[in-house]
Design an enzyme around this catalytic site. Structure first.
Site, PDB file in Angstrom:
ATOM      1  CD  GLU A   1       6.134 -15.608  -4.828  1.00 54.28           C
ATOM      2  OE1 GLU A   1       5.343 -15.929  -3.938  1.00 54.28           O
ATOM      3  OE2 GLU A   1       7.014 -16.360  -5.273  1.00 54.28           O
ATOM      4  CG  ASP A   2       8.823 -12.721  -2.641  1.00 53.16           C
ATOM      5  OD1 ASP A   2       7.589 -12.802  -2.690  1.00 53.16           O
ATOM      6  OD2 ASP A   2       9.565 -13.652  -2.304  1.00 53.16           O
TER       7      ASP A   2
ATOM      8  CG  ASP B   1      17.870 -53.367   8.246  1.00 53.01           C
ATOM      9  OD1 ASP B   1      17.259 -53.105   9.288  1.00 53.01           O
ATOM     10  OD2 ASP B   1      17.312 -53.595   7.161  1.00 53.01           O
TER      11      ASP B   1
ATOM     12  CG  ASP C   1      12.360 -21.962  -3.690  1.00 49.16           C
ATOM     13  OD1 ASP C   1      12.945 -21.307  -2.817  1.00 49.16           O
ATOM     14  OD2 ASP C   1      11.159 -21.799  -3.982  1.00 49.16           O
TER      15      ASP C   1
ATOM     16  CG  HIS D   1      13.981 -18.462  -6.744  1.00 50.82           C
ATOM     17  ND1 HIS D   1      15.209 -18.350  -6.136  1.00 50.82           N
ATOM     18  CD2 HIS D   1      13.097 -18.730  -5.748  1.00 50.82           C
ATOM     19  CE1 HIS D   1      15.074 -18.546  -4.835  1.00 50.82           C
ATOM     20  NE2 HIS D   1      13.804 -18.786  -4.565  1.00 50.82           N
TER      21      HIS D   1
ATOM     22  CG  HIS E   1      15.729 -18.145  -0.120  1.00 47.62           C
ATOM     23  ND1 HIS E   1      15.703 -19.501   0.163  1.00 47.62           N
ATOM     24  CD2 HIS E   1      14.801 -17.949  -1.098  1.00 47.62           C
ATOM     25  CE1 HIS E   1      14.787 -20.092  -0.599  1.00 47.62           C
ATOM     26  NE2 HIS E   1      14.234 -19.173  -1.378  1.00 47.62           N
TER      27      HIS E   1
END
Length: 741
Positions: free
Chosen positions: A85-86, A268, A148, A81, A57
């Site tokens: 957080e993870d 169109d 992201d 990034h 990712h």
């Protein structure tokens, strides 16, 4: 953009470095490799929902960032990034290993996951607010966030249907419009198509199948038109590059919805682009197109003379092309095309391998970013901020002029109120009138492209409550609400001071004295108020009663003076009646005010709400919360800023006085039949009044009865209405127009 998910992470890293070096040969490749190694190590035991290693990712996010041609710190941030957080990584550790610039970018992109929120909506709003604050310092934050989001949307298949819908809706409402505002149209279009796929899968799949069915025919048509356009440009002496492309699914779907067309009526499905060297050649090319094919009225837009807010420039026209089909043609210079394709990233420049901030002149191209930052500073409620930003992100715009010839852009539907607040908050707060193209117009006048607007002000003029109904921009709405809140707060504070001073007279104290010796500060926590002014305003609003405040504020000796003990005396008939009325008033305990305890509650006499009916509450200064029937006209005319959620407490059904009007025939025994029906329903009659019309043989009876719930009232009215000779039964005191036959 190509996907790299099918290759191994090391191969992806090689592809990433190659792409970065293609536009930035001096890039610090070692730093990118170190960031990848760190990310792979921190995410080592983590898998995505698809079962792939998690590191795929951040690698794909970094690749999208490279597609935007951003600098090395941005690429490194893409790789890192999610580590704060993870994983167990800390921001301080990122700063130590990769420097303060990368740490600041990572912090801006990181979600606010460590905070406990009351709802998912609140979390979404606060995440977005944090992103905007970070944008104030560095525009790269939102570009990384978009990358992201794009990769998450590309890999949404493995989530539950509920999460797919939720993420797709947020993408459609927030991230796609931001990409549009930044001028990155390929990214905006892909986000829209991916969101459309999950938000309306049936329409998406049907449209996809229809477009695929017409693919060969469409490719032949594109090749034919490109050949004709290229030849006509060459014959006219215009050197041009002509291309054609299929329109995106969501764009086609939007047009079908807007015009009410079926698949077969959409012609169109392709757009053609003519790229030339100079602005003069843009208009020459337009002349060639219109000379060969009939233009569709109202479909020509000159974004060269009047660029969009993100400085997108191009000529747009729709013509009736070969085979009688409509086709859209865009004409622009190469420089304009670069801006249209890359958006804000087209203004990025490099010096010695590091990113240089956007040039000063280019910051003027993105004035809307400054407005976003200004709104977040003034709107303290994150959900209100998110709501107002959504209103202003959508691309429909009008362009108007000041008397000096300056051009302002506004969302479609904006009024002169929005114009005044764009100039300055004080101009908006004292807006008295406006001239548009030399003539006076009302404040609700909706601006049109090309209007020249002159505002008139007066110190005596102030915003009205209805101004928010006419304003369209977030800036104007927030300024109006802020002014109204400040005025309301000042009036409530003054009223609170007056009410408390009156209560303090027996103990020879005043609010001024309590302020000076800081006694009021000591009870702020008791009532969850942030400062003394808020506490006094809460008393003025009726959220806190003076008695409640003084019970916490006064000493035991002062309380004896304020509330002296009295010997109870026997109650007489009149006193007993008053006591009974007070007991009936205690039925307010049947109502719960959301989020507020120990609140003074009263029922509105205009509609006399009953347990079981839909209700709404309004803060009434000095009198707590007044409860109305939902839809009561008096309630609808009340300031919506004072509205509070209220609900009936389960199991509480205290008797309430209600007046019933019965239109009936003037015949013997009918009054007795009605009173019997009322008694049989277990309802007490307080008063009864009957008037006969004489000439038309009808009578009008008015009963005041005590009922405990809406269900009991409906049963009673049905019972009366079923009596032979009764024509109509209706409840008096209601202003919502409901009648019960």
């Amino acid at each position: 953009m190509e996907e790299l998910a099918q290759t191994s992470p090391p191969d992806q890293l090689t592809g990433l470095i190659g792409r970065v070096q293609s536009y930035n040969p001096q890039a610090d490749v070692g730093l990118i490799r170190r960031a990848y190694d760190y990310s792979a190590r921190m995410h080592l035991d983590q898998k995505r929902e698809s079962g792939e290693p998690y590191v795929t990712h951040p690698l794909n996010v970094a690749m999208i960032i490279a597609q935007l041609k951003l600098d090395v710190p941005s690429i490194v941030t893409g790789l890192l990034h999610d580590v704060v957080e993870d994983t167990n990584a800390s921001l301080a550790q990122v700063q130590t290993d990769f420097g303060p610039e990368v740490a600041q970018l990572v912090d801006g992109v990181t979600k606010v996951s460590k905070i406990t929120f009351q709802s998912r909506e609140e979390k979404q709003a606060e995440n977005f607010r944090k992103m905007i604050i970070a944008m104030a310092n560095d525009i790269r934050v939102v570009l990384i966030k978009l990358a992201d989001r794009l990769h998450n949307m590309r890999t949404l298949d493995h989530l539950s249907a509920e999460r797919q819908q939720e993420i797709a809706r947020e993408t459609m409402e927030i991230y796609a419009p931001i990409a549009h505002r930044l001028g990155i149209y390929w990214l905006k279009s892909e986000l829209e198509d991916l969101s459309f796929r999950y938000l309306n899968s049936t329409a998406y799949q049907t449209l996809k199948a229809f477009v695929a069915e017409k693919r060969k025919e469409r490719e032949e048509y594109i090749a034919n038109v490109i050949e004709i356009l290229s030849r006509r440009m060459s014959d006219s002496g215009v050197t041009a590059e002509v291309t054609g492309r299929p329109k995106h699914f969501f764009s086609i779907h939007s047009k079908m919805q807007e015009l009410g067309l079926s698949f077969e009526e959409i012609y169109d499905l392709v757009a053609f682009r003519i790229i030339v060297d100079t602005v003069r050649e843009c208009y020459e090319a337009l002349g060639v197109v219109h000379a060969n094919w009939k233009p569709v009225p109202g479909r020509f837009k000159d974004y060269i003379a009047l660029p969009k807010a993100n400085m997108y420039q191009s000529l747009h026209t729709t013509v009736i092309g070969p085979r009688g089909q409509r086709m859209e043609v865009q004409i622009r210079t190469r420089e304009m095309h670069k801006v249209a394709e890359e958006g804000i990233a087209a203004h990025w420049s490099y010096k010695d391998g590091s990113a240089k901030e956007i040039k000063e002149k280019d910051t003027e191209r993105f004035a809307w970013l400054r407005r976003l930052i200004e709104w977040q500073q003034n709107l303290k409620d994150p959900q209100e901020f998110l709501s107002t930003v959504k209103d202003d992100l959508f691309p429909e715009e009008v362009f108007v002029f000041t008397p000096k010839g300056d051009v302002f852009d506004f969302p479609l539907g904006s009024t002169v109120i929005d114009f005044a607040y764009r100039i300055h908050s004080q101009v908006g707060n004292h807006l008295a009138g406006a001239r548009v193209n030399g003539r006076m117009v009302p404040l609700r006048y909706r601006l049109r492209s090309g209007d020249t607007v002159e505002v008139l002000t007066s110190e005596k003029q102030v915003p009205g409550k209805d101004w928010t109904n006419y304003a369209a921009t977030a800036r104007a709405k927030s300024r109006i609400r802020q002014w109204l809140r400040n005025q309301q707060s000042e009036r409530s504070r003054d009223l609170g001071i007056s009410l408390i001073d009156r209560e303090l007279e027996p103990v020879k104290l005043s609010v001024t004295q309590l302020r000076s010796n800081k006694r009021l500060d000591g009870v702020l926590g008791e009532f969850s108020q942030r400062d003394v002014d808020s506490l006094l305003a809460a008393v003025g609003y009726g959220i806190i009663t003076p008695a409640q405040l003084l019970a916490k504020l006064l000493t035991p000796d002062e309380l004896k003076i304020y509330r002296p003990e009295k010997t109870p005396t026997p109650l007489g008939p009149a006193q007993r009646e008053r006591a009974a009325k007070e007991a009936r008033k205690s039925a307010s305990g049947a109502v719960v005010v959301s989020g507020v305890g120990d609140m003074l509650v009263r029922f509105a006499k205009c509609c006399n709400p009953l347990p079981g009916e839909a209700i709404t509450g309004f803060i009434t200064r000095g009198r707590g919360v007044t409860v109305h029937v939902a839809g009561c006209s008096h309630a609808l005319n009340t300031d919506p800023q004072r509205r509070v959620p209220v609900v009936w407490k389960d199991g509480e059904e205290a008797p309430r006085p209600i007046r019933l009007e019965v239109l009936c025939a003037d015949q013997p025994g009918l009054l007795a039949a009605m009173t019997k029906a009322i008694a049989s329903a277990g309802v007490n009659i307080s008063t009864a009044e009957v008037k006969t019309h004489g000439a038309d043989g009808r009578a009008l009876a008015v009963f005041e009865v005590s009922v405990s719930s809406a269900r009991q009232l409906n049963n009673l009215m049905n019972s009366i209405g079923s009596i032979d000779g009764v024509m109509r039964v209706s409840r008096l005191g209601q202003h919502n127009g409901n009648r019960y036959q």
